[in-house]
Structure formats: structure tokens, C-alpha cells
Design a protein around this motif. Structure first.
Motif, PDB file in Angstrom:
ATOM      1  N   CYS A   2       0.857  -1.186   0.000  1.00  0.00           N
ATOM      2  CA  CYS A   2       0.000   0.000   0.000  1.00  0.00           C
ATOM      3  C   CYS A   2       0.891   1.234   0.000  1.00  0.00           C
ATOM      4  O   CYS A   2       1.804   1.354   0.801  1.00  0.00           O
ATOM      5  CB  CYS A   2      -0.889   0.011   1.237  1.00  0.00           C
ATOM      6  SG  CYS A   2      -2.066  -1.343   1.265  1.00  0.00           S
ATOM      7  N   TYR A   3       0.623   2.167  -0.906  1.00  0.00           N
ATOM      8  CA  TYR A   3       1.477   3.331  -1.071  1.00  0.00           C
ATOM      9  C   TYR A   3       0.959   4.514  -0.263  1.00  0.00           C
ATOM     10  O   TYR A   3      -0.227   4.788  -0.233  1.00  0.00           O
ATOM     11  CB  TYR A   3       1.547   3.732  -2.539  1.00  0.00           C
ATOM     12  CG  TYR A   3       2.137   2.670  -3.427  1.00  0.00           C
ATOM     13  CD1 TYR A   3       3.514   2.528  -3.520  1.00  0.00           C
ATOM     14  CD2 TYR A   3       1.316   1.821  -4.160  1.00  0.00           C
ATOM     15  CE1 TYR A   3       4.062   1.558  -4.330  1.00  0.00           C
ATOM     16  CE2 TYR A   3       1.867   0.848  -4.974  1.00  0.00           C
ATOM     17  CZ  TYR A   3       3.244   0.712  -5.063  1.00  0.00           C
ATOM     18  OH  TYR A   3       3.775  -0.242  -5.867  1.00  0.00           O
ATOM     19  N   ARG A  52      -3.674   7.356  -9.392  1.00  0.00           N
ATOM     20  CA  ARG A  52      -4.164   6.028  -9.759  1.00  0.00           C
ATOM     21  C   ARG A  52      -3.717   5.643 -11.157  1.00  0.00           C
ATOM     22  O   ARG A  52      -3.303   4.524 -11.427  1.00  0.00           O
ATOM     23  CB  ARG A  52      -5.694   6.021  -9.668  1.00  0.00           C
ATOM     24  CG  ARG A  52      -6.295   4.669  -9.983  1.00  0.00           C
ATOM     25  CD  ARG A  52      -7.781   4.666  -9.669  1.00  0.00           C
ATOM     26  NE  ARG A  52      -8.522   5.624 -10.442  1.00  0.00           N
ATOM     27  CZ  ARG A  52      -9.034   6.740  -9.949  1.00  0.00           C
ATOM     28  NH1 ARG A  52      -8.862   7.040  -8.692  1.00  0.00           N
ATOM     29  NH2 ARG A  52      -9.719   7.550 -10.725  1.00  0.00           N
ATOM     30  N   LEU A  55       0.027   4.678 -11.003  1.00  0.00           N
ATOM     31  CA  LEU A  55       0.260   3.390 -10.363  1.00  0.00           C
ATOM     32  C   LEU A  55      -0.214   2.233 -11.226  1.00  0.00           C
ATOM     33  O   LEU A  55       0.385   1.169 -11.257  1.00  0.00           O
ATOM     34  CB  LEU A  55      -0.447   3.349  -9.002  1.00  0.00           C
ATOM     35  CG  LEU A  55       0.161   4.253  -7.931  1.00  0.00           C
ATOM     36  CD1 LEU A  55      -0.728   4.252  -6.693  1.00  0.00           C
ATOM     37  CD2 LEU A  55       1.562   3.783  -7.562  1.00  0.00           C
ATOM     38  N   CYS A  56      -1.305   2.432 -11.920  1.00  0.00           N
ATOM     39  CA  CYS A  56      -1.861   1.362 -12.747  1.00  0.00           C
ATOM     40  C   CYS A  56      -1.273   1.368 -14.149  1.00  0.00           C
ATOM     41  O   CYS A  56      -1.671   0.580 -14.988  1.00  0.00           O
ATOM     42  CB  CYS A  56      -3.385   1.490 -12.828  1.00  0.00           C
ATOM     43  SG  CYS A  56      -4.191   1.326 -11.231  1.00  0.00           S
ATOM     44  N   GLU A 567      -3.876   2.078   4.915  1.00  0.00           N
ATOM     45  CA  GLU A 567      -3.057   1.003   4.364  1.00  0.00           C
ATOM     46  C   GLU A 567      -3.872   0.055   3.485  1.00  0.00           C
ATOM     47  O   GLU A 567      -3.311  -0.758   2.751  1.00  0.00           O
ATOM     48  CB  GLU A 567      -2.430   0.197   5.501  1.00  0.00           C
ATOM     49  CG  GLU A 567      -3.462  -0.483   6.404  1.00  0.00           C
ATOM     50  CD  GLU A 567      -2.827  -1.308   7.504  1.00  0.00           C
ATOM     51  OE1 GLU A 567      -2.126  -2.294   7.176  1.00  0.00           O
ATOM     52  OE2 GLU A 567      -3.005  -0.950   8.683  1.00  0.00           O
ATOM     53  N   GLU A 569      -5.981   1.048   1.024  1.00  0.00           N
ATOM     54  CA  GLU A 569      -6.354   1.630  -0.271  1.00  0.00           C
ATOM     55  C   GLU A 569      -5.930   0.739  -1.430  1.00  0.00           C
ATOM     56  O   GLU A 569      -6.540   0.745  -2.488  1.00  0.00           O
ATOM     57  CB  GLU A 569      -5.726   3.016  -0.435  1.00  0.00           C
ATOM     58  CG  GLU A 569      -6.176   4.050   0.580  1.00  0.00           C
ATOM     59  CD  GLU A 569      -7.658   4.349   0.499  1.00  0.00           C
ATOM     60  OE1 GLU A 569      -8.208   4.299  -0.607  1.00  0.00           O
ATOM     61  OE2 GLU A 569      -8.254   4.621   1.552  1.00  0.00           O
ATOM     62  N   CYS A 570      -4.857  -0.023  -1.223  1.00  0.00           N
ATOM     63  CA  CYS A 570      -4.362  -0.880  -2.302  1.00  0.00           C
ATOM     64  C   CYS A 570      -5.362  -1.971  -2.665  1.00  0.00           C
ATOM     65  O   CYS A 570      -5.238  -2.599  -3.729  1.00  0.00           O
ATOM     66  CB  CYS A 570      -3.033  -1.508  -1.912  1.00  0.00           C
ATOM     67  SG  CYS A 570      -3.090  -2.460  -0.367  1.00  0.00           S
ATOM     68  N   TRP A 571      -6.357  -2.201  -1.838  1.00  0.00           N
ATOM     69  CA  TRP A 571      -7.367  -3.204  -2.186  1.00  0.00           C
ATOM     70  C   TRP A 571      -8.128  -2.827  -3.458  1.00  0.00           C
ATOM     71  O   TRP A 571      -8.760  -3.664  -4.079  1.00  0.00           O
ATOM     72  CB  TRP A 571      -8.358  -3.353  -1.025  1.00  0.00           C
ATOM     73  CG  TRP A 571      -7.801  -4.111   0.143  1.00  0.00           C
ATOM     74  CD1 TRP A 571      -6.492  -4.442   0.366  1.00  0.00           C
ATOM     75  CD2 TRP A 571      -8.535  -4.632   1.249  1.00  0.00           C
ATOM     76  NE1 TRP A 571      -6.367  -5.123   1.541  1.00  0.00           N
ATOM     77  CE2 TRP A 571      -7.604  -5.259   2.113  1.00  0.00           C
ATOM     78  CE3 TRP A 571      -9.872  -4.618   1.608  1.00  0.00           C
ATOM     79  CZ2 TRP A 571      -7.987  -5.884   3.280  1.00  0.00           C
ATOM     80  CZ3 TRP A 571     -10.270  -5.225   2.794  1.00  0.00           C
ATOM     81  CH2 TRP A 571      -9.330  -5.857   3.627  1.00  0.00           C
ATOM     82  N   TYR A 573      -6.770  -1.894  -6.239  1.00  0.00           N
ATOM     83  CA  TYR A 573      -6.068  -2.199  -7.486  1.00  0.00           C
ATOM     84  C   TYR A 573      -5.130  -3.405  -7.406  1.00  0.00           C
ATOM     85  O   TYR A 573      -4.517  -3.769  -8.395  1.00  0.00           O
ATOM     86  CB  TYR A 573      -5.274  -0.967  -7.960  1.00  0.00           C
ATOM     87  CG  TYR A 573      -4.395  -0.331  -6.918  1.00  0.00           C
ATOM     88  CD1 TYR A 573      -3.156  -0.855  -6.591  1.00  0.00           C
ATOM     89  CD2 TYR A 573      -4.822   0.818  -6.244  1.00  0.00           C
ATOM     90  CE1 TYR A 573      -2.365  -0.272  -5.621  1.00  0.00           C
ATOM     91  CE2 TYR A 573      -4.030   1.414  -5.281  1.00  0.00           C
ATOM     92  CZ  TYR A 573      -2.801   0.874  -4.972  1.00  0.00           C
ATOM     93  OH  TYR A 573      -2.013   1.460  -4.012  1.00  0.00           O
ATOM     94  N   GLU A 574      -4.990  -4.053  -6.261  1.00  0.00           N
ATOM     95  CA  GLU A 574      -4.146  -5.238  -6.170  1.00  0.00           C
ATOM     96  C   GLU A 574      -4.693  -6.355  -7.049  1.00  0.00           C
ATOM     97  O   GLU A 574      -5.906  -6.460  -7.275  1.00  0.00           O
ATOM     98  CB  GLU A 574      -4.083  -5.731  -4.724  1.00  0.00           C
ATOM     99  CG  GLU A 574      -3.065  -5.016  -3.874  1.00  0.00           C
ATOM    100  CD  GLU A 574      -2.937  -5.626  -2.489  1.00  0.00           C
ATOM    101  OE1 GLU A 574      -1.940  -5.337  -1.827  1.00  0.00           O
ATOM    102  OE2 GLU A 574      -3.842  -6.374  -2.078  1.00  0.00           O
ATOM    103  N   SER A 582      -4.218 -10.469   1.299  1.00  0.00           N
ATOM    104  CA  SER A 582      -4.378  -9.330   2.202  1.00  0.00           C
ATOM    105  C   SER A 582      -5.615  -9.489   3.064  1.00  0.00           C
ATOM    106  O   SER A 582      -5.609  -9.193   4.259  1.00  0.00           O
ATOM    107  CB  SER A 582      -4.463  -8.029   1.397  1.00  0.00           C
ATOM    108  OG  SER A 582      -3.275  -7.786   0.683  1.00  0.00           O
TER     109      SER A 582
END
Length: 607
Positions: A2-3, A52, A55-56, A567, A569-571, A573-574, A582
Motif C-alpha cells: 500500500c502506497y 491512480r 500506479l496502474c 493502508e 487503499e491498495c485493495w 487495485y491489487e 491481504s
């Protein structure tokens, strides 16, 4: 991983070597942004679309949906019905001259403005609506366009809600490509479509040097005419400008079923073989995207019953999808509790025909004959999770919705397609549909207290149970925006209820068809759904209720008080395997969830 915000901004920092839009030697805009972030003086939600996209690794082309250029017959399809246009263009063509040497932007703007003024006299007798607009509007610079105001001039500034036809000027003819003029015009189209809730599609144009293209942006993407040189084909150019000036509001993409009378706006529907007008109270949601479902929701009321709110949901659906209105109608007839109650549904009709993209909006134009079609492979619509990502839905390559704090907040949701599959062929059409329900409320994360939040969650679970046991349906998209509460004593809606049966399934059909692809909003999808495409179970939806509560507890500190990124937020786009891992780690700190789709581990009441 998570960034953090700072880390994500550092990922963008190499862009500082690029030129600034304000004419500086580098992107001092981003430098100023970093300074503002460090000083805690920035609305962080406004930069999430950029972060976003970085990152993507989103492609700029993704922002426009599917783009087809050089489509034969474009002009005739969109302007062929304008009476007298050809004769007038031939007469006016003889009078234009003076193309500026070098095609500098300022010179072209002045030349274009003078030419348009000359053409306005002939336009007056047809429709005195559009006027040429030069310069910038809002925060996104618009070079040139046509505005809905007769008094517009070179010094005018207007909101995107007034723009009828945006244009993009480039002095270099080589800028007529996706990464240059096309993308810029697409951004303007996105602004206009977001600001105008009665827009079905939007026309535009690019002028790169003396090379012009005419464009149309709709909910499948963008199509454009063949390129032509205005110095060699003056008739085509004059015809295009007159076409923008003479076309009526419906031909420009405005929805004729949405009208204004005095200080009120109305939506016209046809029910029981008669037309009825619903008074628009306010816009609840307008998705900011070009290609996609483009869902718009209004709170409305019947003219003879101002005290009973209704909700109109307007969207562009794939024809193969089972209509949400039919599912809601069936659920209401079976006495389902705590699910939005059916009032009416219909396919919007424009010009006496069902309103769809292929036949009605694009007038039957054949995109397979576009200049760039041969280079394309059949594929689902490109994701709108880049610059024009919506706050609630938009088409997704993977077919999964993503949510971010899942609401009107930062990270992006991407609405999944009807029946997702890696081998699904290219989608070639969307149909304009409306669903109207009786119940009106607010998302569960806006509940006034913890007690109200938990009571609302319980009521929505009871609604899910009722939908499942009485109507045999699985909702398949349990997320905060689909769980509603009603705390208004004067509102006769359910105290808590589910909405959005867009991709609900009938359980017997699911069992018969087997795997149908993953559905849901990423952050709330059950662990058992993520690794494979097995059948969707009611247990998966029950697990999603837990993840909704988990997400709200992490991200909210009171009614609608979003505390910012976490932490988790990465859910959004993972990848599937990492997200499943996770969630397993997180659930170990909470309580065990059955992931085999069985019914022995828990029940509706024990969840």
C-alpha cells in the motif's frame, strides 16, 4: 504494497522534466503540488485520478474508450438531415479566405472567429443557439468551441455546462494522433459530459495545422471522420462549421426527454400508454466518464405528488444484460422487503426509436471500415480508470468494480461488465435505459450514529435475505453505495434497503450456467470469489457485508467523515491473489469467514 501519498507523488516526480502548461521550463505545477502536500494545504482527493493512473500504468488511450478514426460517411450521418446545409455551404465557401501562414494558435483563433461571424448571419434563421467561444474554461483549457449563448465573444468565459461543441487546435499537422489532439479533445468531452446531465453524446472537432477531423463522443468511446485539409476542401470545412451552427439540440446530443419549463426541469416517461412528467428535484449522481454505463441518478417527484420522492436511474447498458427494471419488478411483486421498490422502467426512445449507440446515436456507421480498425483486436471496452475514472462506475477490462472508500471519495470504482469473461468479444452497442424506484435514502456511511449504522446494516442484510429467499436472486455487488438508510421521518421509504440489481442473478440460472466470471466491487469481494471464476454464492455476498463494515470502520470517523487514505487503499487495485492474501491476513484479526460457498458456517442472522 500500500502506497502513501508521498510515495505516490514521488512516482510522478519524473514528470517534472516535462514542460509546464503555463510555459515554464518544467512542470512547476507538480512542484507546487508537492509543496502544498507537505504543507497539508491540498484537497488530496482531487489528485487521486492522476496517482491512480500512474500506479496502474494507465494508457492515455484508455481515457477515451474505443477510438475509431476515418469512419466513412461521418458527415452525412450527423449533418445530412440538416435542411439546406449543402446549398448554403456552397454559397458561403466562395467568401472565405485568409488562412494564416504558419497556423499559429492565436492567428487561427482570430481567423476562425471572423469566419464564424460571417456565417452567423445565415445561421440566424435556423437556430440562434451556438456561438463561437475562444480561450479557456474551468481548470482545463479549451482552445475553441461553440457555446450555448448568443452574446459569447472573445472575452467570454463559461462553465462546461454551457459548452455545446468543444474544439482543439494544434499548429502542427503531426499532432493529429491519439497522444496529442485526440486525447485533449477527449478530456474536454469528458468535462462536458460530466457537467451536462441531459447529454447523450457530444460532437467536437480537431484542427491540426490545416488538417481537420470531426468527432463524436458517446458511451462506447469516440469516432471521427476522415481527415481533410480545409485549404483544399473548403466546402467540407464550411459545411462542418455551418453544421455546428444549424443543428438542433437533439442533433447536438441533448436528450429530448429532459425538458425545462420556467424554473423547473422535467423527465418525460411513458407509463400505461400515456406520457407523464416527473419534476427533477436534484441530481444525486452523475458519473464523470466518456465511455461506460454513465449512470446518472435524479431525485424526482410526480407533478401531483410533491411529497413522495422517487429516484430515476439513467444508464447505458449492454443489450445482453438482463434489465434491472425487470428484476426489480419481479422482486417487488414477490413482496421482497428492504429492497428499493419498483415504480417504472423503460428503454428511452429518441426520434421514435429505442435509443442505442449503434443505430440511434451513430446512425448505423460501420466502425469496421475505420482507418485504424484493422490494427485493433476484439476486446472489451477500454477501462475508464484513468483520467476520466468515475466515482462509481465505468467500463472495466477485467470486469470488476473497484471502490475507494467507496463513495464520493478518492479511488475509483470501475463497474464490471454484464457477464465477464476473458474471451468476451468486442462490445459494439449500449442501450439507453431508465429505472425508477420509490425508495430514497442516503449511503450507509452517512448514517447519523453508530447505532443507526448498525441498524441500517442489519436492515440491508434482512433485505438481502428477503431478495434471496423470496425472489431467488443474488445481488452480487454488496458495497457501501448500494446499502441505503433513511432517517427522515417524513420519508415513507424503507428505513434501510438495498439498491442496484444491475448484475443481480437468479440463483437457479447461476447453478445451471456454472462459472460466469467475477462480479462485485473489488474492495468488498469475498475471498472465495477472488482466486477463481466459480459459481457465486449467497455466502459470498454475506462476506461482502462484513468487508463493508470493516471498510467504514477504518475510513470514517463519523457520518460521511472520511479520514483519508489508509493502508487498505491498495485493495482497489491489487491483483486477485494478492488481494485474497491481504484479506486473509485482515480477517485473522477479525473473525473467520467460510470461503467454500457452503451454508454450514453461518446464517443471515449470525453474520
Amino acid at each position: 504494497m500500500c502506497y502513501s501519498i508521498s510515495y505516490m507523488l514521488c512516482k510522478v516526480f519524473p514528470l517534472l522534466a516535462l514542460c509546464s502548461s503555463r510555459g515554464g521550463k518544467n512542470l512547476d505545477d507538480l512542484s507546487n503540488l508537492m509543496t502544498a502536500v507537505n504543507a497539508d494545504n491540498v484537497d488530496i482527493e482531487r489528485i487521486f485520478p492522476l496517482l491512480r493512473a500512474v500506479l496502474c500504468k494507465a494508457s492515455d488511450k484508455d481515457k477515451l474508450g474505443q477510438t475509431h478514426v476515418g469512419v466513412p460517411g461521418f458527415f452525412d450521418a450527423f449533418f445530412g438531415e440538416v435542411a439546406g446545409l449543402g446549398t448554403a455551404a456552397q454559397a458561403e465557401e466562395r467568401g472565405w479566405k485568409g488562412w494564416p501562414e504558419g497556423a499559429g494558435e492565436r492567428d487561427v483563433l482570430s481567423w476562425f472567429a471572423l469566419l464564424t461571424e460571417q456565417l452567423l448571419d445565415s445561421a440566424e434563421e435556423h437556430w440562434a443557439g451556438p456561438r463561437l467561444l475562444q480561450g479557456s474554461t474551468a481548470d482545463c483549457k479549451l482552445d475553441i468551441g461553440f457555446v450555448d449563448n448568443e452574446s459569447a465573444d472573445i472575452n467570454s468565459r463559461y462553465h462546461w455546462s454551457r459548452i455545446l461543441v468543444p474544439g482543439e487546435l494544434k499548429s502542427n499537422p503531426l499532432a493529429d494522433k491519439a497522444s496529442k489532439a485526440w486525447l485533449d479533445l477527449g478530456q474536454y468531452a469528458g468535462e462536458v459530459l460530466a457537467a451536462q446531465d441531459s447529454r447523450r453524446f457530444i460532437h467536437g472537432f480537431t484542427l491540426c495545422g490545416s488538417l481537420m477531423r470531426l468527432w463524436s463522443f458517446d458511451r462506447l468511446g469516440a469516432i471521427a471522420s476522415e481527415q481533410f485539409d480545409i485549404n483544399k476542401d473548403g466546402l467540407q470545412f464550411v459545411s462542418a462549421v455551418l453544421g455546428f451552427l444549424w443543428t438542433n439540440r437533439v442533433q447536438l446530443g441533448l436528450d429530448p426527454t429532459i425538458t425545462t419549463a420556467g424554473d423547473k426541469r422535467y423527465i418525460e416517461i411513458e407509463q400505461d400508454n400515456r406520457k407523464e412528467r416527473l419534476v427533477i428535484d436534484k441530481v444525486i449522481k452523475r458519473v464523470a466518464c466518456v465511455a461506460g454505463r454513465a449512470t446518472t441518478c435524479w431525485r424526482v417527484h410526480r407533478e401531483d405528488d410533491p411529497n413522495t420522492p422517487l429516484v430515476v436511474k439513467d444508464s447505458w447498458q449492454y443489450p445482453a444484460c438482463e434489465e434491472e427494471g425487470e428484476l426489480l419488478h419481479g422482486a417487488t411483486e414477490k413482496g421482497v422487503m428492504n429492497v428499493a421498490r419498483y415504480f417504472h422502467h423503460e428503454t428511452v426512445r429518441v426520434g421514435g426509436r429505442d435509443d442505442d449507440i449503434h443505430t440511434n446515436v451513430r446512425r448505423g456507421l460501420d466502425i469496421t471500415k475505420a482507418k485504424n480498425y484493422a490494427a485493433r483486436k476484439p476486446m472489451p471496452p477500454l477501462s475508464t480508470t484513468g483520467y476520466w475514472a468515475s466515482q462509481k462506475d465505468g467500463s472495466s477490462v477485467t470486469g470488476r468494480k473497484q471502490s475507494s472508500s467507496c463513495t464520493d471519495a478518492p479511488l475509483p470504482p470501475s463497474k464490471r461488465t454484464c457477464l465477464t469473461s476473458p474471451t468476451k468479444p468486442a462490445i459494439t452497442n449500449r442501450v439507453h435505459r431508465r429505472v425508477i424506484v420509490h425508495d430514497y435514502g442516503k449511503p450507509i456511511y452517512k448514517a447519523s450514529s453508530r447505532a443507526s449504522l448498525l441498524a441500517g446494516l442489519e436492515g440491508c442484510i434482512e433485505g438481502y435475505e428477503s431478495l434471496h429467499t423470496r425472489a431467488g436472486m443474488l445481488q452480487c455487488d454488496i458495497s457501501p453505495n448500494n446499502l441505503m438508510v433513511n432517517e427522515d421521518e417524513n420519508n415513507a421509504s424503507w428505513p434501510a434497503f438495498l439498491i442496484d440489481l444491475d448484475h443481480a442473478i437468479k440463483e437457479q440460472c447461476e447453478q445451471a450456467s456454472g462459472a460466469r466470471g467475477k462480479t462485485g466491487t473489488r474492495a468488498f469481494m469475498a475471498i472465495g470469489v477472488l482466486p477463481d471464476d466459480g459459481p457465486h454464492s449467497f455466502m459470498h455476498d454475506l462476506e461482502s457485508f462484513f468487508w463493508v463494515l470493516f471498510w467504514i470502520c477504518i475510513h470514517y470517523d463519523g457520518p460521511d467523515k472520511h479520514i483519508g487514505p489508509s493502508e487498505f487503499e491498495c485493495w482497489n487495485y491489487e491483483n486477485d491473489q494478492k488481494l485474497a492474501g491481504s484479506k486473509k491476513s485482515s480477517e485473522g484479526r477479525c473473525f473467520p469467514i467460510a470461503r467454500d460457498g457452503g451454508t454450514s458456517a453461518c446464517s443471515y442472522t449470525s453474520i
